[in-house]
Design a protein around this motif. Structure first.
Motif, PDB file in Angstrom:
ATOM      1  N   VAL A  49       0.835  -1.205   0.000  1.00 14.48           N
ATOM      2  CA  VAL A  49       0.000   0.000   0.000  1.00 14.48           C
ATOM      3  C   VAL A  49       0.869   1.255   0.000  1.00 14.48           C
ATOM      4  CG1 VAL A  49      -1.639   1.353   1.360  1.00 14.48           C
ATOM      5  CG2 VAL A  49      -1.978  -1.111   1.093  1.00 14.48           C
ATOM      6  N   LEU A  50       1.895   1.271   0.824  1.00 15.52           N
ATOM      7  CA  LEU A  50       2.736   2.462   0.958  1.00 15.52           C
ATOM      8  C   LEU A  50       3.577   2.729  -0.291  1.00 15.52           C
ATOM      9  CD1 LEU A  50       3.908   1.967   4.646  1.00 15.52           C
ATOM     10  CD2 LEU A  50       2.375   3.761   3.802  1.00 15.52           C
ATOM     11  N   ASP A  51       3.923   1.686  -1.029  1.00 15.55           N
ATOM     12  CA  ASP A  51       4.784   1.867  -2.201  1.00 15.55           C
ATOM     13  C   ASP A  51       4.016   1.672  -3.511  1.00 15.55           C
ATOM     14  OD1 ASP A  51       7.528   2.553  -2.871  1.00 15.55           O
ATOM     15  OD2 ASP A  51       7.656   0.584  -3.820  1.00 15.55           O
ATOM     16  N   ARG A  52       2.711   1.861  -3.478  1.00 14.81           N
ATOM     17  CA  ARG A  52       1.893   1.675  -4.680  1.00 14.81           C
ATOM     18  C   ARG A  52       2.135   2.804  -5.684  1.00 14.81           C
ATOM     19  NH1 ARG A  52      -0.884   4.441  -1.027  1.00 14.81           N
ATOM     20  NH2 ARG A  52      -2.440   5.992  -1.665  1.00 14.81           N
ATOM     21  N   LYS A  53       1.832   2.532  -6.936  1.00 15.88           N
ATOM     22  CA  LYS A  53       2.049   3.519  -7.998  1.00 15.88           C
ATOM     23  C   LYS A  53       1.196   4.765  -7.813  1.00 15.88           C
ATOM     24  CE  LYS A  53       3.522   0.271 -11.589  1.00 15.88           C
ATOM     25  NZ  LYS A  53       3.234  -0.289 -12.936  1.00 15.88           N
TER      26      LYS A  53
ATOM     27  N   LEU B 116       2.883  10.369  -2.805  1.00 18.03           N
ATOM     28  CA  LEU B 116       4.305  10.671  -2.661  1.00 18.03           C
ATOM     29  C   LEU B 116       5.040  10.111  -3.878  1.00 18.03           C
ATOM     30  CD1 LEU B 116       4.657   9.504   1.051  1.00 18.03           C
ATOM     31  CD2 LEU B 116       4.027  11.786   0.222  1.00 18.03           C
ATOM     32  N   SER B 117       5.886  10.895  -4.485  1.00 17.04           N
ATOM     33  CA  SER B 117       6.596  10.448  -5.682  1.00 17.04           C
ATOM     34  C   SER B 117       7.551   9.303  -5.340  1.00 17.04           C
ATOM     35  CB  SER B 117       7.383  11.602  -6.294  1.00 17.04           C
ATOM     36  OG  SER B 117       8.508  11.914  -5.486  1.00 17.04           O
ATOM     37  N   PRO B 118       7.909   8.475  -6.325  1.00 17.31           N
ATOM     38  CA  PRO B 118       8.851   7.380  -6.070  1.00 17.31           C
ATOM     39  C   PRO B 118      10.180   7.851  -5.486  1.00 17.31           C
ATOM     40  CG  PRO B 118       7.749   7.028  -8.161  1.00 17.31           C
ATOM     41  CD  PRO B 118       7.347   8.397  -7.695  1.00 17.31           C
ATOM     42  N   VAL B 119      10.724   8.947  -6.001  1.00 14.19           N
ATOM     43  CA  VAL B 119      11.996   9.456  -5.474  1.00 14.19           C
ATOM     44  C   VAL B 119      11.834   9.896  -4.027  1.00 14.19           C
ATOM     45  CG1 VAL B 119      13.712  11.305  -5.648  1.00 14.19           C
ATOM     46  CG2 VAL B 119      12.949  10.117  -7.711  1.00 14.19           C
ATOM     47  N   LEU B 120      10.743  10.578  -3.726  1.00  9.32           N
ATOM     48  CA  LEU B 120      10.506  11.041  -2.358  1.00  9.32           C
ATOM     49  C   LEU B 120      10.376   9.858  -1.401  1.00  9.32           C
ATOM     50  CD1 LEU B 120      10.280  13.882  -1.192  1.00  9.32           C
ATOM     51  CD2 LEU B 120       7.797  13.669  -1.323  1.00  9.32           C
ATOM     52  N   ARG B 121       9.675   8.822  -1.824  1.00  7.95           N
ATOM     53  CA  ARG B 121       9.533   7.634  -0.976  1.00  7.95           C
ATOM     54  C   ARG B 121      10.895   6.999  -0.707  1.00  7.95           C
ATOM     55  NH1 ARG B 121       5.279   6.451  -4.655  1.00  7.95           N
ATOM     56  NH2 ARG B 121       6.278   4.531  -5.382  1.00  7.95           N
ATOM     57  N   SER B 122      11.729   6.954  -1.724  1.00  8.02           N
ATOM     58  CA  SER B 122      13.050   6.349  -1.547  1.00  8.02           C
ATOM     59  C   SER B 122      13.961   7.210  -0.677  1.00  8.02           C
ATOM     60  CB  SER B 122      13.704   6.100  -2.909  1.00  8.02           C
ATOM     61  OG  SER B 122      13.064   5.033  -3.578  1.00  8.02           O
ATOM     62  N   LEU B 123      13.846   8.518  -0.780  1.00  4.16           N
ATOM     63  CA  LEU B 123      14.623   9.387   0.103  1.00  4.16           C
ATOM     64  C   LEU B 123      14.289   9.093   1.564  1.00  4.16           C
ATOM     65  CD1 LEU B 123      14.417  12.834  -1.751  1.00  4.16           C
ATOM     66  CD2 LEU B 123      16.461  11.420  -1.456  1.00  4.16           C
TER      67      LEU B 123
ATOM     68  N   ALA C  37      19.899   1.413  -3.724  1.00  9.99           N
ATOM     69  CA  ALA C  37      19.831   0.957  -5.115  1.00  9.99           C
ATOM     70  C   ALA C  37      18.534   1.422  -5.767  1.00  9.99           C
ATOM     71  CB  ALA C  37      19.945  -0.561  -5.171  1.00  9.99           C
ATOM     72  N   THR C  38      17.440   1.367  -5.013  1.00  4.20           N
ATOM     73  CA  THR C  38      16.151   1.820  -5.543  1.00  4.20           C
ATOM     74  C   THR C  38      16.156   3.322  -5.781  1.00  4.20           C
ATOM     75  OG1 THR C  38      15.020   0.027  -4.374  1.00  4.20           O
ATOM     76  CG2 THR C  38      13.667   1.865  -5.122  1.00  4.20           C
TER      77      THR C  38
ATOM     78  N   GLY D 263      17.928   8.295 -11.188  1.00  5.91           N
ATOM     79  CA  GLY D 263      18.758   8.273 -12.381  1.00  5.91           C
ATOM     80  C   GLY D 263      20.246   8.371 -12.142  1.00  5.91           C
ATOM     81  N   SER D 264      20.664   8.445 -10.874  1.00  3.14           N
ATOM     82  CA  SER D 264      22.098   8.506 -10.577  1.00  3.14           C
ATOM     83  C   SER D 264      22.319   8.208  -9.097  1.00  3.14           C
ATOM     84  CB  SER D 264      22.675   9.883 -10.911  1.00  3.14           C
ATOM     85  OG  SER D 264      22.312  10.833  -9.929  1.00  3.14           O
ATOM     86  N   MET D 265      23.601   8.141  -8.707  1.00  2.22           N
ATOM     87  CA  MET D 265      23.963   7.911  -7.311  1.00  2.22           C
ATOM     88  C   MET D 265      24.119   9.216  -6.534  1.00  2.22           C
ATOM     89  SD  MET D 265      24.287   4.744  -6.275  1.00  2.22           S
ATOM     90  CE  MET D 265      25.460   4.875  -4.916  1.00  2.22           C
ATOM     91  N   GLU D 266      23.916  10.351  -7.173  1.00  4.24           N
ATOM     92  CA  GLU D 266      24.224  11.628  -6.529  1.00  4.24           C
ATOM     93  C   GLU D 266      23.446  11.842  -5.233  1.00  4.24           C
ATOM     94  OE1 GLU D 266      23.562  14.519  -9.619  1.00  4.24           O
ATOM     95  OE2 GLU D 266      25.709  14.640 -10.037  1.00  4.24           O
ATOM     96  N   LYS D 267      22.141  11.628  -5.277  1.00 10.84           N
ATOM     97  CA  LYS D 267      21.344  11.860  -4.072  1.00 10.84           C
ATOM     98  C   LYS D 267      21.640  10.818  -2.997  1.00 10.84           C
ATOM     99  CE  LYS D 267      17.600  14.692  -5.837  1.00 10.84           C
ATOM    100  NZ  LYS D 267      16.143  14.922  -5.962  1.00 10.84           N
ATOM    101  N   VAL D 268      21.962   9.615  -3.407  1.00  8.88           N
ATOM    102  CA  VAL D 268      22.353   8.588  -2.439  1.00  8.88           C
ATOM    103  C   VAL D 268      23.584   9.051  -1.666  1.00  8.88           C
ATOM    104  CG1 VAL D 268      23.198   6.227  -2.156  1.00  8.88           C
ATOM    105  CG2 VAL D 268      21.389   6.707  -3.823  1.00  8.88           C
ATOM    106  N   GLU D 269      24.573   9.548  -2.387  1.00 12.11           N
ATOM    107  CA  GLU D 269      25.840   9.936  -1.772  1.00 12.11           C
ATOM    108  C   GLU D 269      25.731  11.210  -0.944  1.00 12.11           C
ATOM    109  OE1 GLU D 269      28.431  10.119  -5.116  1.00 12.11           O
ATOM    110  OE2 GLU D 269      28.534   7.939  -5.359  1.00 12.11           O
ATOM    111  N   GLU D 270      24.755  12.060  -1.256  1.00 13.84           N
ATOM    112  CA  GLU D 270      24.617  13.332  -0.548  1.00 13.84           C
ATOM    113  C   GLU D 270      23.551  13.301   0.544  1.00 13.84           C
ATOM    114  OE1 GLU D 270      26.181  16.511  -1.035  1.00 13.84           O
ATOM    115  OE2 GLU D 270      27.665  15.212  -1.987  1.00 13.84           O
ATOM    116  N   LEU D 271      22.825  12.209   0.654  1.00 18.26           N
ATOM    117  CA  LEU D 271      21.640  12.199   1.513  1.00 18.26           C
ATOM    118  C   LEU D 271      21.954  12.453   2.981  1.00 18.26           C
ATOM    119  CD1 LEU D 271      18.634  11.929   1.792  1.00 18.26           C
ATOM    120  CD2 LEU D 271      18.872   9.437   1.753  1.00 18.26           C
TER     121      LEU D 271
END
Length: 205
Positions: free
Chosen positions: A68-72, A76-83, A103-104, A110-118
């Motif tokens: 339910v929380l990760d439904r299309k 909340l946008s997919p990127v926001l949910r992953s953040l 990884a998600t 589209g890149s690792m930038e936000k992962v590395e800066e989070l």
């Protein structure tokens, strides 16, 4: 005496007896589709699923809630949910969760930038105002020494209606449940995502 048929043979999986932390368990046949789908998607059956599945009703409840929380159609946008899921995982020192959710996030953004800066999101220009207020709220909910203020809720309302804030809070709470569960049982990373350094961003004791 006829040979006992090995369960899961049809699904191309080994017998349903897995050793985790020295624990042995046979899993009910009703979980076969889930395990088969995990193996198809990730190339392996993931350890958190095996642990939750030791109590099938609990496993089913957790799986439904996550779906339910990760439904299309989530507000909340997919990127926001992953953040949210990565940041909570970092705070709670869940190696498996950081790995799979990073990884998600990389795939969705589209890149690792936000992962590395989070972990340093407050000082980073990669995150917009909406993402930053969500991350601030995520930390306020997750850290036990912080509180959610009325002022923070008002800033959330600039971007979200009340129903969406409830859903955001549910996602944060769920990821706290998931990451604390995996961290407590020492579930190792699966190496979905190779992180260049320790970017947990946790407070030092």
């Amino acid at each position: 005496m006829p040979t006992k048929q090995r369960p899961y043979a049809f699904w191309g999986l080994p017998a349903l007896a897995f050793a985790l932390h020295g624990w042995q368990r046979e899993y009910p046949w009703v979980l076969r589709p889930f395990f088969w789908n995990q193996k198809r998607k990730y190339g392996a059956i993931l350890r958190p699923g095996l642990l939750w599945a030791r109590v099938p009703r609990l496993f089913s409840a957790v799986a439904v809630l996550y779906g339910v929380l990760d439904r299309k159609s989530s507000p909340l946008s997919p990127v926001l949910r992953s953040l949210v899921t990565v940041r909570v995982s970092q705070i709670n020192w869940c190696r498996f969760c950081i790995d799979i959710n990073s990884a998600t996030l990389a795939k969705r953004s589209g890149s690792m930038e936000k992962v590395e800066e989070l972990a340093q999101w407050k000082e980073s220009d990669l995150f917009n105002e909406k993402e930053k207020v969500v991350l601030e709220y995520t930390e306020a909910v997750t850290y036990s020494d912080q509180q959610v203020t009325d002022e923070l809720i008002e800033r959330l309302k600039v971007f979200f209606n009340e129903d969406s804030i409830v859903e955001l809070t549910g996602l944060i709470a769920f990821q706290n449940l998931s990451s604390k569960f995996n961290s407590a049982l020492d579930v190792p990373p699966h190496v979905f995502c190779k992180l260049p350094h320790d970017n947990s961003g946790n407070k030092q004791a």
